[in-house]
Structures are given as C-alpha cells and as structure tokens.
Scaffold this active site. Structure first.
Site, PDB file in Angstrom:
ATOM      1  N   ARG A  25       0.834  -1.213   0.000  1.00 23.62           N
ATOM      2  CA  ARG A  25       0.000   0.000   0.000  1.00 23.62           C
ATOM      3  C   ARG A  25       0.866   1.259   0.000  1.00 23.62           C
ATOM      4  NH1 ARG A  25      -5.441  -2.006   3.031  1.00 23.62           N
ATOM      5  NH2 ARG A  25      -6.039  -3.383   1.316  1.00 23.62           N
ATOM      6  N   ASP A 103      18.789 -12.659   8.803  1.00 24.45           N
ATOM      7  CA  ASP A 103      20.156 -12.409   8.311  1.00 24.45           C
ATOM      8  C   ASP A 103      20.487 -13.186   7.032  1.00 24.45           C
ATOM      9  OD1 ASP A 103      20.158 -14.749   9.720  1.00 24.45           O
ATOM     10  OD2 ASP A 103      22.038 -14.380  10.774  1.00 24.45           O
ATOM     11  N   GLY A 104      19.949 -14.396   6.886  1.00 28.03           N
ATOM     12  CA  GLY A 104      20.176 -15.173   5.663  1.00 28.03           C
ATOM     13  C   GLY A 104      19.606 -14.443   4.452  1.00 28.03           C
ATOM     14  N   ILE A 127      11.426 -14.287  14.316  1.00 32.38           N
ATOM     15  CA  ILE A 127      11.054 -14.372  15.740  1.00 32.38           C
ATOM     16  C   ILE A 127      12.296 -14.322  16.636  1.00 32.38           C
ATOM     17  CG2 ILE A 127       8.932 -15.678  15.273  1.00 32.38           C
ATOM     18  CD1 ILE A 127      10.476 -18.146  16.509  1.00 32.38           C
ATOM     19  N   GLY A 171      15.601 -20.404  18.471  1.00 37.44           N
ATOM     20  CA  GLY A 171      16.750 -19.497  18.465  1.00 37.44           C
ATOM     21  C   GLY A 171      17.996 -20.321  18.217  1.00 37.44           C
ATOM     22  N   ARG A 172      18.269 -20.565  16.930  1.00 40.57           N
ATOM     23  CA  ARG A 172      19.393 -21.440  16.575  1.00 40.57           C
ATOM     24  C   ARG A 172      20.711 -20.871  17.085  1.00 40.57           C
ATOM     25  NH1 ARG A 172      18.293 -23.503  11.024  1.00 40.57           N
ATOM     26  NH2 ARG A 172      18.025 -21.281  10.659  1.00 40.57           N
ATOM     27  N   GLU A 188      13.043 -20.002  36.598  1.00 44.40           N
ATOM     28  CA  GLU A 188      14.080 -20.032  37.633  1.00 44.40           C
ATOM     29  C   GLU A 188      15.477 -19.871  37.040  1.00 44.40           C
ATOM     30  OE1 GLU A 188      11.202 -21.621  37.976  1.00 44.40           O
ATOM     31  OE2 GLU A 188      10.700 -20.718  39.904  1.00 44.40           O
ATOM     32  N   ARG A 248      10.996 -33.171  33.530  1.00 41.66           N
ATOM     33  CA  ARG A 248      10.286 -33.300  32.250  1.00 41.66           C
ATOM     34  C   ARG A 248      10.852 -32.279  31.259  1.00 41.66           C
ATOM     35  NH1 ARG A 248       8.818 -37.056  34.596  1.00 41.66           N
ATOM     36  NH2 ARG A 248       6.759 -38.041  34.724  1.00 41.66           N
TER      37      ARG A 248
HETATM   38  O1  F6P Z   1      15.154 -18.133  12.344  1.00 44.86           O
HETATM   39  C1  F6P Z   1      13.907 -18.513  12.800  1.00 44.86           C
HETATM   40  C2  F6P Z   1      13.896 -19.945  13.294  1.00 44.86           C
HETATM   41  O2  F6P Z   1      12.598 -20.217  13.780  1.00 44.86           O
HETATM   42  C3  F6P Z   1      14.966 -20.290  14.334  1.00 44.86           C
HETATM   43  O3  F6P Z   1      14.645 -19.859  15.624  1.00 44.86           O
HETATM   44  C4  F6P Z   1      15.018 -21.776  14.196  1.00 44.86           C
HETATM   45  O4  F6P Z   1      16.264 -22.279  14.634  1.00 44.86           O
HETATM   46  C5  F6P Z   1      14.843 -21.979  12.722  1.00 44.86           C
HETATM   47  O5  F6P Z   1      14.149 -20.837  12.241  1.00 44.86           O
HETATM   48  C6  F6P Z   1      14.089 -23.224  12.337  1.00 44.86           C
HETATM   49  O6  F6P Z   1      14.023 -23.290  10.948  1.00 44.86           O
HETATM   50  P1  F6P Z   1      13.128 -24.311  10.133  1.00 44.86           P
HETATM   51  O7  F6P Z   1      11.701 -23.892  10.257  1.00 44.86           O
HETATM   52  O8  F6P Z   1      13.623 -24.193   8.726  1.00 44.86           O
HETATM   53  O9  F6P Z   1      13.339 -25.658  10.732  1.00 44.86           O
END
Ligand code: F6P
Length: 324
Positions: A25, A103-104, A127, A171-172, A188, A248
């Site tokens: 838009r 970033d990719g 995310i 969060g890879r 905790e 767990r």
């Molecule tokens: O970069 C976003 C993300 O959700 C990461 O937190 C996670 O490691 C990755 O993508 C998982 O990627 P995919 O959905 O390709 O398995």
C-alpha cells in the site's frame, strides 16, 4: 523507480503479512507498480511472480504466516541461480526489490545487489530478534507472547506435580526469545548461547531450591545453547546428578512461529513496511530498515549481517535476582 517486487524469505514470522500489506500500500500510495514473488528467492529464480494491488493485501494484517510463502533457497546461494533471478527481474521490468526476512535473507540480498546492481531494501522479520541495528524484528513480540502462554500452562502442571521442567524455545544462534520469555514467565533459570552455560551454577541452584522445597522449577533453554546441547541433553545430565528431581522436557517448536500477530508486531510491521518504500524513494540502497529507540533507522546490510547483536547483561542478571 517505477516498479518494485516484494518477497519473504527464510523462517516465517507473525506480522510478515502486515509488513507485506504496508509495503504494497505504501508503494501504491506513491504510484509505484508492485509485484509479489512467491516462495522467496526460489520463486524469483523460477519466475513465480504475480502483480499485486491494494485488494491483494486486504484482510491479512491479522494473519500469521506469509501470503507470499517462504523458502530457504539453495539455488540462490549459487552465482548461476542469481543470474536466473536477475533475468526474471529484468523480464518483468522490476527496478527494485523489497525483501522481508532475517540475516540469511539479507546476506543473499547483499550479494545479489552487488553482483547485479539491483537496489534492495530489507525489512527485518524473524522471531529470533537477532538482527544488529534494530531493537525489534517483526514476529518477536508475538513469539514471546506465545512462549509465555505455553510456559504459564506448563507451570500449572509443574506445580501440581512438583516437577522440574526444561522448556526449549527457538533461536538457533540467539537467546533473545529465551531470555525475555524467561523473565516474563518467572523462570528459575535460562540457558542461552551468548552466555557460556555454567552447569555447575545451575546444579548448585537446583540443590538449593530442592532444600527450599520449591513447588516447581522452570528452566528455559534456547535451542542454540551450545554448551548444554539443548533441553534434552541438559535434562539428561540433571536427572543423573539430581535424582530427587522429577524432570520433564517440553520442546515448543514451530508453534512459536505461528498465530495472529500482536498489536506491537502489527504496528511495527506497518511502520517498517511503509518506511522501506520511503527509503527506496529517497535513494536508500542495500539497507535494512529498523527501529532504534522507537525511531526509524536505515542500516547498511553489511552492518546488520556482520555485527552480532549483544545480549543485555542487565536483563540476564534479572533471572538470578528474581529467582532467589
Ligand atoms: O530463524 C527462525 C527460526 O525459527 C529459528 O529460531 C530456528 O532455529 C529456525 O528458524 C528453524 O528453521 P526451520 O523452520 O527451517 O526448521
């Protein structure tokens, strides 16, 4: 610039649709023609490109996912793939590209732009919130709220059974989602890749809480926690060292990537989407549009990609203080 194209790439994030809507838009407002590329860079290579108008983005601001679909294209990593991508841009008379992703996505955009001299502007959508140069990325706030909702529910059952839960969040390579969700859910402890896991410290903490007869404990583990090796491995070690605990593990997984975006993500996406178009018209090239102290900023892709966004030590310290 007369005609632009838009794509989403990499892991999707809630609010990407709101950003697509705003960019489309915003472009139409400035009398630009808009094309939508389906499935990110892969769609560009395969010429999966469609015209977009104001109606193509109606009724999507509230929807998760991305109407343009997303992909992690291997072909775009090759110079041959990028030549095909460029040929398709030319074929459609597209002058500039707006890419939404992490970033990719920006690394690909930066290489493409320098090889083929195509103006590209990036909108941060992930995310993970791990992009340097912007306080927030689209999708982070929604994912945070999804995690908190899940952890609150797990806390109910953890407390009923006096259990210790290890909850793995996405969060890879980054612990932003883990850290803030740990604070907001009253966890905790938290294990994140940016801080070397002090297993000894966690172990001592668990011994103390056992003595204090804590009714339940939650440890948030970032998927990318390298030292501990994720929630499953850490839990395994804790089971051996602390047999008194009933342990767990829950891995939240892709539930964190879906859902209707929060108000914050919708507003951020709307601002960044429009600012991407304004930036292009102001001759900004190969930059990411971001938010710093609630102001729009333009950050060169190079900086956004190369630099690592730091974790706030102040936030990290909160966990220890608040879990005494
Ligand atoms: O970069 C976003 C993300 O959700 C990461 O937190 C996670 O490691 C990755 O993508 C998982 O990627 P995919 O959905 O390709 O398995």
């Amino acid at each position: 610039i007369k005609k632009i194209a838009l794509l989403t790439s990499g892991g999707d994030a809630p609010g990407m649709n709101a950003a697509i809507r705003a960019a489309v838009r915003g472009a139409l407002y400035h009398k630009l023609e808009v094309m939508g590329i389906i499935r990110g860079y892969q769609g560009l290579i395969e010429d999966d490109i469609e015209p977009m108008d104001s109606k193509s983005v109606s009724n999507i601001i509230q929807r998760g996912g991305t109407i343009l679909k997303s992909a992690r294209s291997k072909e775009f990593l090759t110079p041959e793939g990028r030549v095909l991508a460029y040929q398709n841009l030319k074929k459609h008379g597209i002058d500039a590209l707006v890419v939404i992703g992490g970033d990719g996505t920006f690394t690909g955009a930066s290489i493409f732009s320098s090889e083929h001299n195509v103006p590209v502007i990036g909108i941060p959508g992930t995310i993970d919130n791990d992009l340097y140069g912007t306080d927030y990325t689209i999708g982070y706030d929604t994912a945070l709220n999804t995690v908190i909702d899940a952890v609150d529910k797990i806390r109910d059952t953890a407390s009923a059974h006096s259990r210790l839960f290890f909850i793995e969040v996405m969060g890879r390579d980054a612990g932003f989602l883990a850290l803030r969700s740990a604070i907001a859910s009253g966890a905790e402890a938290v294990l994140i890749p940016e801080v070397n896991t002090n297993y000894q410290k966690l172990s001592e903490f668990l011994s103390n809480s056992y003595k204090k007869q804590k009714s339940s404990s939650i440890v948030i583990v970032a998927e990318g926690d390298k030292v501990g090796g994720g929630a499953l491995r850490t839990a395994e070690k804790v089971r051996e060292d602390h047999p008194d605990y009933d342990v767990r593990v829950t891995i939240l997984g892709h539930i964190q990537r879906g859902g209707s975006p929060t108000a914050y993500d919708r507003v951020t996406a709307s601002r960044l989407g429009v600012a991407a178009i304004t930036g292009l018209l102001e001759n900004k090239r190969n930059v990411m549009v971001g938010l710093v102290n609630d102001e729009i900023v333009y950050v060169p892709f190079e900086d956004a990609i190369k630099n690592k966004k730091p974790i706030k030590q102040e936030l990290f310290s909160l966990i220890d203080i608040l879990s005494i």
